[in-house]
Design an enzyme around this catalytic site. Structure first.
Site, PDB file in Angstrom:
ATOM      1  N   GLN A   1       0.786  -1.242   0.000  1.00 34.52           N
ATOM      2  CA  GLN A   1       0.000   0.000   0.000  1.00 34.52           C
ATOM      3  C   GLN A   1       0.813   1.286   0.000  1.00 34.52           C
ATOM      4  OE1 GLN A   1      -3.511   2.274   2.541  1.00 34.52           O
ATOM      5  NE2 GLN A   1      -3.233   0.123   2.931  1.00 34.52           N
TER       6      GLN A   1
ATOM      7  N   ARG B   1       7.146  -8.828 -10.492  1.00 37.07           N
ATOM      8  CA  ARG B   1       7.742 -10.148 -10.723  1.00 37.07           C
ATOM      9  C   ARG B   1       6.858 -10.994 -11.649  1.00 37.07           C
ATOM     10  NH1 ARG B   1       9.470 -12.761  -5.122  1.00 37.07           N
ATOM     11  NH2 ARG B   1       8.133 -11.056  -4.425  1.00 37.07           N
TER      12      ARG B   1
ATOM     13  N   LYS C   1      16.244  -9.909 -11.137  1.00 35.01           N
ATOM     14  CA  LYS C   1      17.404 -10.617 -10.575  1.00 35.01           C
ATOM     15  C   LYS C   1      18.143 -11.412 -11.659  1.00 35.01           C
ATOM     16  CE  LYS C   1      16.207 -10.953  -5.712  1.00 35.01           C
ATOM     17  NZ  LYS C   1      15.498 -11.747  -4.701  1.00 35.01           N
TER      18      LYS C   1
ATOM     19  N   ASN D   1       9.459   0.337  -2.232  1.00 34.26           N
ATOM     20  CA  ASN D   1       9.219   0.149  -0.785  1.00 34.26           C
ATOM     21  C   ASN D   1       9.423  -1.320  -0.408  1.00 34.26           C
ATOM     22  OD1 ASN D   1       6.721  -0.617  -2.024  1.00 34.26           O
ATOM     23  ND2 ASN D   1       5.667  -0.385  -0.072  1.00 34.26           N
ATOM     24  N   PHE D   2      10.533  -1.876  -0.896  1.00 28.51           N
ATOM     25  CA  PHE D   2      10.867  -3.261  -0.538  1.00 28.51           C
ATOM     26  C   PHE D   2      11.396  -3.313   0.889  1.00 28.51           C
ATOM     27  CE2 PHE D   2      11.604  -3.642  -5.241  1.00 28.51           C
ATOM     28  CZ  PHE D   2      10.518  -4.458  -5.474  1.00 28.51           C
TER      29      PHE D   2
ATOM     30  N   LYS E   1      11.073  -5.388   8.797  1.00 24.82           N
ATOM     31  CA  LYS E   1       9.976  -5.277   7.835  1.00 24.82           C
ATOM     32  C   LYS E   1       8.795  -4.659   8.585  1.00 24.82           C
ATOM     33  CE  LYS E   1      11.015  -9.454   5.220  1.00 24.82           C
ATOM     34  NZ  LYS E   1      10.451 -10.718   4.726  1.00 24.82           N
TER      35      LYS E   1
ATOM     36  N   GLU F   1       1.417  -1.586   8.245  1.00 27.94           N
ATOM     37  CA  GLU F   1       0.626  -0.482   8.790  1.00 27.94           C
ATOM     38  C   GLU F   1       0.613  -0.366  10.328  1.00 27.94           C
ATOM     39  OE1 GLU F   1      -1.566   1.958   7.250  1.00 27.94           O
ATOM     40  OE2 GLU F   1      -1.511   2.576   9.332  1.00 27.94           O
TER      41      GLU F   1
ATOM     42  N   ASP G   1       0.590   3.481   6.058  1.00 27.79           N
ATOM     43  CA  ASP G   1       0.752   3.153   4.639  1.00 27.79           C
ATOM     44  C   ASP G   1       0.487   4.340   3.720  1.00 27.79           C
ATOM     45  OD1 ASP G   1       1.533   0.566   5.059  1.00 27.79           O
ATOM     46  OD2 ASP G   1      -0.462  -0.284   4.858  1.00 27.79           O
TER      47      ASP G   1
ATOM     48  N   GLY H   1      -7.850  19.636  20.528  1.00 29.44           N
ATOM     49  CA  GLY H   1      -7.302  20.986  20.646  1.00 29.44           C
ATOM     50  C   GLY H   1      -7.954  21.730  21.784  1.00 29.44           C
ATOM     51  N   GLY H   2      -8.215  22.997  21.566  1.00 26.07           N
ATOM     52  CA  GLY H   2      -8.837  23.820  22.609  1.00 26.07           C
ATOM     53  C   GLY H   2     -10.356  23.710  22.594  1.00 26.07           C
ATOM     54  N   GLN H   3     -10.904  22.864  21.739  1.00 30.23           N
ATOM     55  CA  GLN H   3     -12.362  22.724  21.640  1.00 30.23           C
ATOM     56  C   GLN H   3     -12.801  21.389  22.210  1.00 30.23           C
ATOM     57  OE1 GLN H   3     -10.973  25.620  19.722  1.00 30.23           O
ATOM     58  NE2 GLN H   3     -10.581  23.783  18.542  1.00 30.23           N
TER      59      GLN H   3
ATOM     60  N   GLN I   1     -17.431  25.026  20.875  1.00 33.43           N
ATOM     61  CA  GLN I   1     -16.495  26.049  20.414  1.00 33.43           C
ATOM     62  C   GLN I   1     -16.708  27.284  21.293  1.00 33.43           C
ATOM     63  OE1 GLN I   1     -17.419  27.749  16.663  1.00 33.43           O
ATOM     64  NE2 GLN I   1     -15.280  27.891  15.988  1.00 33.43           N
ATOM     65  N   GLU I   2     -15.634  27.721  21.925  1.00 30.32           N
ATOM     66  CA  GLU I   2     -15.755  28.816  22.902  1.00 30.32           C
ATOM     67  C   GLU I   2     -16.512  30.020  22.335  1.00 30.32           C
ATOM     68  OE1 GLU I   2     -11.989  29.920  24.510  1.00 30.32           O
ATOM     69  OE2 GLU I   2     -12.813  31.685  25.521  1.00 30.32           O
TER      70      GLU I   2
END
Ligand code: CAO
Length: 416
Positions: A17, A38, A75, A96-97, A137, A140, A169, A248-250, A273-274
């Site tokens: 992925q 391959r 190969k 990404n082997f 190796k 995810e 991934d 966060g701040g909420q 939300q303030e």
């Protein structure tokens, strides 16, 4: 109209992925992406989690659209020679082997530079070079655990939890795509290619930035006021799991709506939300809270947050998640229904925007996939099907100067 990345030749030496997500995005934006696989085997996802016997699995088709496929045993000496010619002609090579696989094949970074100094080499590994785990190796969930996501996800009385979102991934693939495009711009100035590496651990950590913020705050003050553990619970010396708390701040939480007893997704996310407190109170039928000193300020509300959420749940009891959001949105409350995958699959708005698209493939017929989440004013990426294993082998080798007889011989020797 020409697509922005048209003319950029990418060798997609990736699998599963993380790598395929990167090259697929670049293909959507016009790059010429050639997947090298391959012979007789191909990307392992072609046969993982199949839903139709003998057809490429959705796992593959949803990560490899808009690409071409060449089979090549890199190969073998003949396969290596073909790969070297491809590398000489390419702008970008992505892999990404498992750690060391490229070197074992003879394609070290030094060799790649010899073959093509303009080549941009994108590489994904589980951990950064030099990290004690650099030889591992990684899939995810391994990355989610190593990147700080799992220890901070879930409920405080449960185990570390992985997210369903592909933070290890696809997220790493998106980081690599940014790195590759940056290297393409750098090459316009320097004429040289470069190696661009992204580790899955780092890509997860980059999304856990606010949790590192919390670790530092915890070390300074000993508590985290927006976590459910405050003020009555206890804190240790590390960031706890905060359940569904707003990060966060909420302050926010996932709240039950009508039908939650039967429907596991009959919930909304509700945010305080303030700057919108007075209207929020009005929306949920508690206008008196706006002036009440016990509720009027964030500090006063902090110890009462779960009482407030309980009251809001009473207000939600006779409303479906969609009805609730219809009301709350009019009062400017940041909220959303908790959407199931089924609801997402059939959501007309997501179809209209191209975020969910239907692809029609010759063998499979129609299936859904996720379209480009990035929208451009000058073009709309068109998502096409994924290639069959080796579908473009003849075409690619022919263009490289191989005759039909030579290709037949390569095929007989299982090089392609
Ligand atoms: N011709 C000849 N050989 C090929 C080939 C080709 N076209 N394509 C691959 N191979 C070979 C590789 O060279 C390797 O051989 P060696 O082991 O002898 O060096 C072998 O096939 C297997 O390579 P692999 O990387 O696919 O190994 P794996 O299946 O054991 O591991 C994975 C898979 C994903 C764990 C590993 O690739 C990895 O850790 N990658 C880096 C992190 C990553 O991207 N993970 C995300 C995966 S998405 O969940």
């Amino acid at each position: 109209m020409a697509l922005p990345l048209e003319g950029i030749k990418i060798i997609d030496f990736t699998g599963v992925q993380a790598g395929p997500a990167c090259t697929q995005l670049l293909a959507w934006f016009g790059a010429d992406v050639l997947k090298v696989e391959r012979p007789g085997v191909g990307d392992i996802t072609r046969r993982q989690l199949r839903d139709v016997p003998n057809l490429d699995a959705l796992y593959f088709t949803m990560l490899n659209s808009n690409k071409k496929s060449l089979t090549l045993d890199t190969k073998t000496p003949e396969g290596k020679a073909i790969m070297e010619q491809l590398i000489r002609e390419a702008d970008v090579l992505v892999e990404n082997f498992a750690p060391g696989a490229m070197d074992r094949m003879g394609f070290t970074w030094e060799r790649l530079q010899e073959l093509n100094p303009r080549l941009i080499f994108g590489s994904i590994k589980g951990f950064s070079e030099g990290h004690p785990y650099a030889d591992l190796k990684v899939y995810e969930n391994v990355a989610q655990c190593a990147g700080g996501a799992a220890s901070t996800t879930g409920f405080w009385d449960g185990p570390p939890t992985v997210s369903a979102a592909a933070l290890g991934d696809s997220n790493t693939g998106m980081h690599l795509a940014i790195g590759i495009l940056t290297a393409v711009i750098a090459r316009q100035k320097t004429g040289r290619g470069q190696k661009v590496s992204v580790s899955m651990q780092d890509a997860v950590l980059n999304l856990c930035r606010v949790k590192l913020r919390d670790q530092e705050r915890l070390e300074h003050v000993g508590y985290l006021e927006e976590y459910p553990q405050y003020p009555n619970g206890t804190f240790t010396d590390t960031v706890p799991r905060g359940g569904n708390a707003g990060g966060g701040g909420q302050p926010g939480w996932i709240l039950k709506c009508k039908g939650w007893q039967e429907d596991p997704n009959a919930y909304i996310y509700f945010t305080i939300q303030e700057q919108n407190w007075a209207r929020t109170c009005e929306a949920v039928g508690k206008p008196q809270w706006a002036q009440d000193p016990d509720y009027a300020t964030p500090r006063a509300r902090q110890p009462r947050l779960f009482d407030i959420f309980a009251e809001v749940e009473k207000w939600l009891a006779d409303k479906t998640k969609f009805e609730a959001v219809e009301v709350l949105r009019k009062f400017g409350v940041p909220c959303a229904p908790v959407l199931s995958m089924k609801e997402i699959a059939y959501d007309p708005a997501l179809r209209a925007s191209g975020s969910i698209v239907e692809v029609d493939e010759e063998l499979r017929g129609k299936y859904l996939t996720v379209g480009s989440p990035i929208k451009f004013s000058d073009f709309k990426p068109v998502i096409t099907g994924a290639p069959l294993l080796g579908e473009h082998t003849e075409e690619v080798l022919g263009r490289m100067g191989y005759s039909a007889e030579q290709i037949a011989k390569l095929r007989a020797n299982k090089v392609v």
